[in-house]
Motif scaffolding. Structure first.
Motif, PDB file in Angstrom:
ATOM      1  N   ALA B  90       0.853  -1.192   0.000  1.00 35.53           N
ATOM      2  CA  ALA B  90       0.000   0.000   0.000  1.00 35.53           C
ATOM      3  C   ALA B  90       0.878   1.228   0.000  1.00 35.53           C
ATOM      4  CB  ALA B  90      -0.920   0.010   1.219  1.00 35.53           C
ATOM      5  N   THR B  91       0.500   2.230  -0.769  1.00 35.09           N
ATOM      6  CA  THR B  91       1.258   3.465  -0.835  1.00 35.09           C
ATOM      7  C   THR B  91       0.338   4.659  -0.670  1.00 35.09           C
ATOM      8  OG1 THR B  91       1.026   3.461  -3.242  1.00 35.09           O
ATOM      9  CG2 THR B  91       3.077   2.573  -2.350  1.00 35.09           C
ATOM     10  N   ASP B  92       0.907   5.727  -0.126  1.00 32.95           N
ATOM     11  CA  ASP B  92       0.170   6.983  -0.039  1.00 32.95           C
ATOM     12  C   ASP B  92       0.364   7.702  -1.368  1.00 32.95           C
ATOM     13  OD1 ASP B  92       2.592   9.042   1.734  1.00 32.95           O
ATOM     14  OD2 ASP B  92       2.872   7.272   0.492  1.00 32.95           O
ATOM     15  N   VAL B  93      -0.726   8.037  -2.011  1.00 31.82           N
ATOM     16  CA  VAL B  93      -0.662   8.594  -3.363  1.00 31.82           C
ATOM     17  C   VAL B  93      -0.145  10.025  -3.318  1.00 31.82           C
ATOM     18  CG1 VAL B  93      -2.016   9.200  -5.400  1.00 31.82           C
ATOM     19  CG2 VAL B  93      -2.526   7.105  -4.137  1.00 31.82           C
ATOM     20  N   GLY B  94       0.979  10.265  -3.968  1.00 32.61           N
ATOM     21  CA  GLY B  94       1.521  11.612  -4.054  1.00 32.61           C
ATOM     22  C   GLY B  94       1.772  12.243  -2.704  1.00 32.61           C
ATOM     23  N   GLY B  95       2.062  11.421  -1.708  1.00 32.74           N
ATOM     24  CA  GLY B  95       2.338  11.947  -0.381  1.00 32.74           C
ATOM     25  C   GLY B  95       1.113  12.405   0.373  1.00 32.74           C
ATOM     26  N   THR B  96      -0.082  12.085  -0.131  1.00 32.75           N
ATOM     27  CA  THR B  96      -1.315  12.410   0.579  1.00 32.75           C
ATOM     28  C   THR B  96      -1.635  11.296   1.561  1.00 32.75           C
ATOM     29  OG1 THR B  96      -2.802  11.262  -0.931  1.00 32.75           O
ATOM     30  CG2 THR B  96      -2.153  13.497  -1.529  1.00 32.75           C
ATOM     31  N   TYR B  97      -2.768  11.349   2.204  1.00 33.20           N
ATOM     32  CA  TYR B  97      -3.216  10.285   3.091  1.00 33.20           C
ATOM     33  C   TYR B  97      -4.188   9.328   2.402  1.00 33.20           C
ATOM     34  CZ  TYR B  97      -0.851  12.223   7.119  1.00 33.20           C
ATOM     35  OH  TYR B  97       0.103  12.663   8.009  1.00 33.20           O
ATOM     36  N   LYS B  98      -4.236   9.391   1.085  1.00 32.19           N
ATOM     37  CA  LYS B  98      -5.026   8.425   0.327  1.00 32.19           C
ATOM     38  C   LYS B  98      -4.144   7.214   0.099  1.00 32.19           C
ATOM     39  CE  LYS B  98      -7.239   7.825  -4.192  1.00 32.19           C
ATOM     40  NZ  LYS B  98      -7.607   8.520  -5.449  1.00 32.19           N
ATOM     41  N   TYR B  99      -4.531   6.057   0.629  1.00 28.32           N
ATOM     42  CA  TYR B  99      -3.746   4.843   0.520  1.00 28.32           C
ATOM     43  C   TYR B  99      -4.348   3.923  -0.516  1.00 28.32           C
ATOM     44  CZ  TYR B  99      -1.178   6.334   4.588  1.00 28.32           C
ATOM     45  OH  TYR B  99      -0.377   7.052   5.427  1.00 28.32           O
ATOM     46  N   ILE B 100      -3.506   3.522  -1.446  1.00 24.39           N
ATOM     47  CA  ILE B 100      -3.919   2.645  -2.530  1.00 24.39           C
ATOM     48  C   ILE B 100      -3.173   1.330  -2.392  1.00 24.39           C
ATOM     49  CG2 ILE B 100      -3.982   2.349  -5.028  1.00 24.39           C
ATOM     50  CD1 ILE B 100      -5.850   4.469  -4.078  1.00 24.39           C
ATOM     51  N   PHE B 101      -3.901   0.263  -2.617  1.00 28.61           N
ATOM     52  CA  PHE B 101      -3.330  -1.065  -2.457  1.00 28.61           C
ATOM     53  C   PHE B 101      -3.017  -1.705  -3.792  1.00 28.61           C
ATOM     54  CE2 PHE B 101      -3.700  -2.178   2.060  1.00 28.61           C
ATOM     55  CZ  PHE B 101      -4.346  -1.047   2.515  1.00 28.61           C
ATOM     56  N   GLY B 102      -2.027  -2.569  -3.769  1.00 25.01           N
ATOM     57  CA  GLY B 102      -1.670  -3.331  -4.943  1.00 25.01           C
ATOM     58  C   GLY B 102      -2.635  -4.477  -5.166  1.00 25.01           C
ATOM     59  N   THR B 103      -2.361  -5.244  -6.181  1.00 27.19           N
ATOM     60  CA  THR B 103      -3.248  -6.339  -6.578  1.00 27.19           C
ATOM     61  C   THR B 103      -3.072  -7.585  -5.720  1.00 27.19           C
ATOM     62  OG1 THR B 103      -1.594  -6.896  -8.233  1.00 27.19           O
ATOM     63  CG2 THR B 103      -3.479  -5.597  -8.969  1.00 27.19           C
ATOM     64  N   GLY B 104      -1.974  -7.661  -4.979  1.00 27.60           N
ATOM     65  CA  GLY B 104      -1.782  -8.748  -4.028  1.00 27.60           C
ATOM     66  C   GLY B 104      -1.072  -9.960  -4.586  1.00 27.60           C
ATOM     67  N   THR B 105      -0.373 -10.655  -3.696  1.00 25.49           N
ATOM     68  CA  THR B 105       0.260 -11.937  -4.001  1.00 25.49           C
ATOM     69  C   THR B 105      -0.324 -12.981  -3.063  1.00 25.49           C
ATOM     70  OG1 THR B 105       2.370 -11.006  -4.765  1.00 25.49           O
ATOM     71  CG2 THR B 105       2.413 -13.260  -3.926  1.00 25.49           C
ATOM     72  N   ARG B 106      -0.829 -14.064  -3.638  1.00 28.34           N
ATOM     73  CA  ARG B 106      -1.371 -15.162  -2.811  1.00 28.34           C
ATOM     74  C   ARG B 106      -0.245 -16.151  -2.564  1.00 28.34           C
ATOM     75  NH1 ARG B 106      -4.879 -14.584  -6.765  1.00 28.34           N
ATOM     76  NH2 ARG B 106      -4.337 -16.561  -7.736  1.00 28.34           N
ATOM     77  N   LEU B 107       0.147 -16.241  -1.305  1.00 33.53           N
ATOM     78  CA  LEU B 107       1.238 -17.134  -0.919  1.00 33.53           C
ATOM     79  C   LEU B 107       0.661 -18.394  -0.277  1.00 33.53           C
ATOM     80  CD1 LEU B 107       4.255 -17.776  -0.374  1.00 33.53           C
ATOM     81  CD2 LEU B 107       3.989 -16.567   1.807  1.00 33.53           C
ATOM     82  N   LYS B 108       1.147 -19.530  -0.741  1.00 32.62           N
ATOM     83  CA  LYS B 108       0.774 -20.799  -0.132  1.00 32.62           C
ATOM     84  C   LYS B 108       2.051 -21.504   0.299  1.00 32.62           C
ATOM     85  CE  LYS B 108      -2.187 -24.812  -0.750  1.00 32.62           C
ATOM     86  NZ  LYS B 108      -3.181 -25.478  -1.639  1.00 32.62           N
ATOM     87  N   VAL B 109       2.141 -21.806   1.582  1.00 32.27           N
ATOM     88  CA  VAL B 109       3.308 -22.501   2.123  1.00 32.27           C
ATOM     89  C   VAL B 109       2.885 -23.922   2.458  1.00 32.27           C
ATOM     90  CG1 VAL B 109       5.086 -22.534   3.893  1.00 32.27           C
ATOM     91  CG2 VAL B 109       4.191 -20.348   3.071  1.00 32.27           C
ATOM     92  N   LEU B 110       3.530 -24.864   1.813  1.00 35.04           N
ATOM     93  CA  LEU B 110       3.172 -26.273   1.968  1.00 35.04           C
ATOM     94  C   LEU B 110       3.982 -26.912   3.084  1.00 35.04           C
ATOM     95  CD1 LEU B 110       3.166 -27.037  -1.843  1.00 35.04           C
ATOM     96  CD2 LEU B 110       1.182 -26.590  -0.385  1.00 35.04           C
ATOM     97  N   ALA B 111       3.286 -27.582   3.978  1.00 36.93           N
ATOM     98  CA  ALA B 111       3.956 -28.220   5.122  1.00 36.93           C
ATOM     99  C   ALA B 111       4.671 -29.505   4.700  1.00 36.93           C
ATOM    100  CB  ALA B 111       2.937 -28.535   6.202  1.00 36.93           C
TER     101      ALA B 111
END
Lengths: 116, 111
Positions: B90-111
């Motif tokens: 997540a980043t603050d857009v142009g140094g404002t307090y508007k936070y935008i999130f990325g599309t995400g990474t789905r992590l799966k850890v196999l035991a």
């Protein structure tokens, strides 16, 4: 409160009905954010409040969506004439005004909306 | 629109291995944050790195930031099955307090 509280946690409604989603932020948090997350997708910014005013509401998808915040606390997101594409999890987050955690968002558990 | 994009979209590794995910963003920022999401509900803050920092550590997490490339990476060392989740920057857009999130990474850890 101890955390960000959202209600209802689940809402099923019929197409065309209006819905209201409520967010109760952490006590003393001045900023409040609404995001929408469709199944398996990222978070889509909707609007954020600083106090009772909304410096940025550019993410609201259409004029069917509105949000308000009163008393610098509870916020309500209203969706009028719901459509099936409105089905998603609506997430609320709050942030304090200052201190070491001033930039950190604390999220609620979300409200899952299903429009039939 | 989303500020950030993450890659890979999905990652599957064995327990004990390291997991690296990357985030790219578009505007100037004051800080970049990483959050974790379990089961499609609320997100939990993991770590914040400021624009004048290049690297930050917290436990098994290591974050790097390259503002010239507008990119960040999150490394989880010695992964555990409990690390299975989606991770978002997540980043603050142009140094404002508007936070935008990325599309995400789905992590799966196999035991």
């Amino acid at each position: 409160g101890a955390g960000v509280s959202q209600s209802p946690s689940n809402k099923v409604t019929e197409k065309g009905k209006d819905v209201e989603l409520r967010c109760d932020p952490i006590s003393g948090h001045t900023a409040l954010y609404w995001y929408r997350q469709s199944l398996g997708q990222g978070l889509e910014f909707l609007i954020y409040f600083q106090g009772n005013s909304a410096p940025d509401k550019s993410g609201l998808p259409s004029d069917r969506f509105s949000a308000e915040r009163t008393g610098g606390s509870v916020s309500t997101l209203t969706i009028q004439r719901t459509q099936q594409e409105d089905s998603a999890v609506y997430l609320c987050a709050s942030r304090p005004a200052g201190g070491t955690g001033a930039n950190v968002l604390t999220f609620g558990a979300g409200s899952r909306l299903t429009v039939l | 629109s989303q500020q950030g994009e993450e890659d890979p979209q999905a990652l599957s590794i064995q327990e004990g291995e390291n997991a690296t995910m990357n985030c790219s963003y578009k505007t100037s920022i004051n800080n970049l944050q990483w959050y974790r999401q379990n089961s499609g509900r609320g997100l939990v803050h993991l770590i914040l790195i400021r624009s004048n920092e290049r690297e930050k550590h917290s436990g098994r997490l290591r974050v790097t930031l390259d503002t010239s490339k507008k990119s960040s990476s999150l490394l989880i060392t010695a992964s555990r099955a409990a690390d299975t989740a989606s991770y978002f920057c997540a980043t603050d857009v142009g140094g404002t307090y508007k936070y935008i999130f990325g599309t995400g990474t789905r992590l799966k850890v196999l035991a």
